[in-house]
Design an enzyme around this catalytic site. Structure first.
Site, PDB file in Angstrom:
ATOM      1  N   HIS A  22       0.830  -1.204   0.000  1.00 28.69           N
ATOM      2  CA  HIS A  22       0.000   0.000   0.000  1.00 28.69           C
ATOM      3  C   HIS A  22       0.865   1.255   0.000  1.00 28.69           C
ATOM      4  O   HIS A  22       1.572   1.536   0.958  1.00 28.69           O
ATOM      5  CB  HIS A  22      -0.893  -0.031   1.249  1.00 28.69           C
ATOM      6  CG  HIS A  22      -1.844   1.096   1.358  1.00 28.69           C
ATOM      7  ND1 HIS A  22      -1.800   1.998   2.392  1.00 28.69           N
ATOM      8  CD2 HIS A  22      -2.894   1.450   0.577  1.00 28.69           C
ATOM      9  CE1 HIS A  22      -2.785   2.871   2.253  1.00 28.69           C
ATOM     10  NE2 HIS A  22      -3.456   2.562   1.168  1.00 28.69           N
ATOM     11  N   GLU A  79       0.270  -0.792  -4.738  1.00 29.81           N
ATOM     12  CA  GLU A  79      -0.841   0.158  -4.855  1.00 29.81           C
ATOM     13  C   GLU A  79      -0.270   1.561  -4.772  1.00 29.81           C
ATOM     14  O   GLU A  79       0.613   1.837  -3.958  1.00 29.81           O
ATOM     15  CB  GLU A  79      -1.851  -0.070  -3.717  1.00 29.81           C
ATOM     16  CG  GLU A  79      -3.107   0.783  -3.808  1.00 29.81           C
ATOM     17  CD  GLU A  79      -3.028   2.117  -3.091  1.00 29.81           C
ATOM     18  OE1 GLU A  79      -3.974   2.923  -3.207  1.00 29.81           O
ATOM     19  OE2 GLU A  79      -1.998   2.388  -2.414  1.00 29.81           O
ATOM     20  N   ASP A 133      -1.258   6.053  -5.844  1.00 31.10           N
ATOM     21  CA  ASP A 133      -2.306   7.052  -6.110  1.00 31.10           C
ATOM     22  C   ASP A 133      -1.806   8.062  -7.132  1.00 31.10           C
ATOM     23  O   ASP A 133      -0.642   8.478  -7.085  1.00 31.10           O
ATOM     24  CB  ASP A 133      -2.650   7.802  -4.817  1.00 31.10           C
ATOM     25  CG  ASP A 133      -2.889   6.868  -3.644  1.00 31.10           C
ATOM     26  OD1 ASP A 133      -4.020   6.401  -3.496  1.00 31.10           O
ATOM     27  OD2 ASP A 133      -1.934   6.611  -2.870  1.00 31.10           O
ATOM     28  N   HIS A 181      -0.850  10.628  -2.519  1.00 33.91           N
ATOM     29  CA  HIS A 181      -2.165  10.305  -1.980  1.00 33.91           C
ATOM     30  C   HIS A 181      -3.019  11.538  -1.715  1.00 33.91           C
ATOM     31  O   HIS A 181      -4.168  11.614  -2.140  1.00 33.91           O
ATOM     32  CB  HIS A 181      -2.023   9.500  -0.688  1.00 33.91           C
ATOM     33  CG  HIS A 181      -3.331   9.176  -0.044  1.00 33.91           C
ATOM     34  ND1 HIS A 181      -3.936  10.016   0.889  1.00 33.91           N
ATOM     35  CD2 HIS A 181      -4.171   8.129  -0.205  1.00 33.91           C
ATOM     36  CE1 HIS A 181      -5.083   9.477   1.265  1.00 33.91           C
ATOM     37  NE2 HIS A 181      -5.252   8.333   0.614  1.00 33.91           N
ATOM     38  N   GLU A 233      -4.780   3.905  -8.123  1.00 39.25           N
ATOM     39  CA  GLU A 233      -5.964   4.581  -7.585  1.00 39.25           C
ATOM     40  C   GLU A 233      -6.042   5.995  -8.139  1.00 39.25           C
ATOM     41  O   GLU A 233      -5.106   6.789  -7.981  1.00 39.25           O
ATOM     42  CB  GLU A 233      -5.945   4.628  -6.060  1.00 39.25           C
ATOM     43  CG  GLU A 233      -7.177   5.335  -5.497  1.00 39.25           C
ATOM     44  CD  GLU A 233      -7.208   5.436  -3.989  1.00 39.25           C
ATOM     45  OE1 GLU A 233      -7.963   6.294  -3.478  1.00 39.25           O
ATOM     46  OE2 GLU A 233      -6.501   4.679  -3.323  1.00 39.25           O
TER      47      GLU A 233
END
Length: 241
Positions: A7, A34, A36, A49, A109
């Site tokens: 993450h 993962e 962003d 993020h 994301e």
């Protein structure tokens, strides 16, 4: 065995969403990463993020108000100030250039639910196609309209609905929209919800799972994957895939 996504990279021990965190996650072993994405003032796709740079860098202000060359001057140290050498905010292009040779899967994301970046979907999709990464990415967002748009533009790539509050019948809802994954917050997920999604052919990837006991429980529930700040813990349990 469930898939383990690092993450924001190995963010439990290294500054989140930096190339250092991504490379350290690859070293420790995981199925995927993962991250962003957002857009700068000059439409560079950057990996971060928050909508602002205040929490994770030496600077302040909104990403959308900066040219990328200006963002290159801030140190992206996060909660590890002074512990590592200067970390520049990475671009998606820089990341894909590195990850394409690793075999890792990337969950991208789209950070467009607080502030909507016009054409973020198209720009990210174009870059994924440029690098030929269609078979090694998943798109996710809390903005379900954005995910539906991505599914129309890039039908061959799996998509995931991110949720931070409980919503029943997600298996049916996700299947009806032609989306492959449900990405729930760990705090409201039940085993019955996992079973419901699986009954509709929907995969379940859970965030953010850092405790070993919860990792083991979710593995027993047969969730498809977890997002964790500590991919090393999943490896210690023999849960990584």
């Amino acid at each position: 065995m469930m898939k383990v996504f690092a993450h924001r990279g190995f963010s439990g021990k290294y500054p989140e969403n930096t190339m250092l965190a991504f490379k350290k996650a690859a070293e420790v072993g995981c199925y995927g990463i993962e991250l962003d994405v957002q857009l700068t003032k000059d439409d560079e796709i950057v990996i971060m993020h928050d909508e602002t740079i205040d929490r994770t860098t030496s600077g302040t202000g909104y990403i959308r108000d900066y040219m990328y060359r200006e963002l290159c001057l801030v140190d992206c140290y996060g909660k590890f100030e002074g512990e590592y050498e200067f970390q520049r905010i990475p671009t998606l292009r820089e990341y894909l250039t590195w990850v394409k040779d690793t075999g890792l899967v990337t969950n991208i994301e789209l950070k467009n639910s607080v502030y909507y970046y016009e054409h973020l979907e198209e720009k990210v999709i174009d870059m994924v196609r440029e690098f030929g990464m269609e078979d090694r990415v998943i798109f996710s967002s809390f903005n379900l309209v954005s995910i539906n748009k991505c599914k129309k533009l890039l039908p061959e790539v799996p998509m995931g609905y991110l949720m931070e509050a409980r919503m029943d019948n997600m298996g049916f809802f996700t299947e009806e929209n032609g989306v492959e994954y449900y990405h729930p917050d760990k705090n409201f997920l039940t085993e019955e919800m996992v079973q419901d999604c699986h009954a509709h052919g929907i995969g379940v990837n859970v965030w953010t799972v850092n405790k070993k006991e919860l990792m083991k429980q979710l593995n027993n529930w047969n969730v498809d994957g977890i997002f964790t700040n500590f991919p090393d813990r999943a490896k210690e349990l023999g849960l990584e895939k």
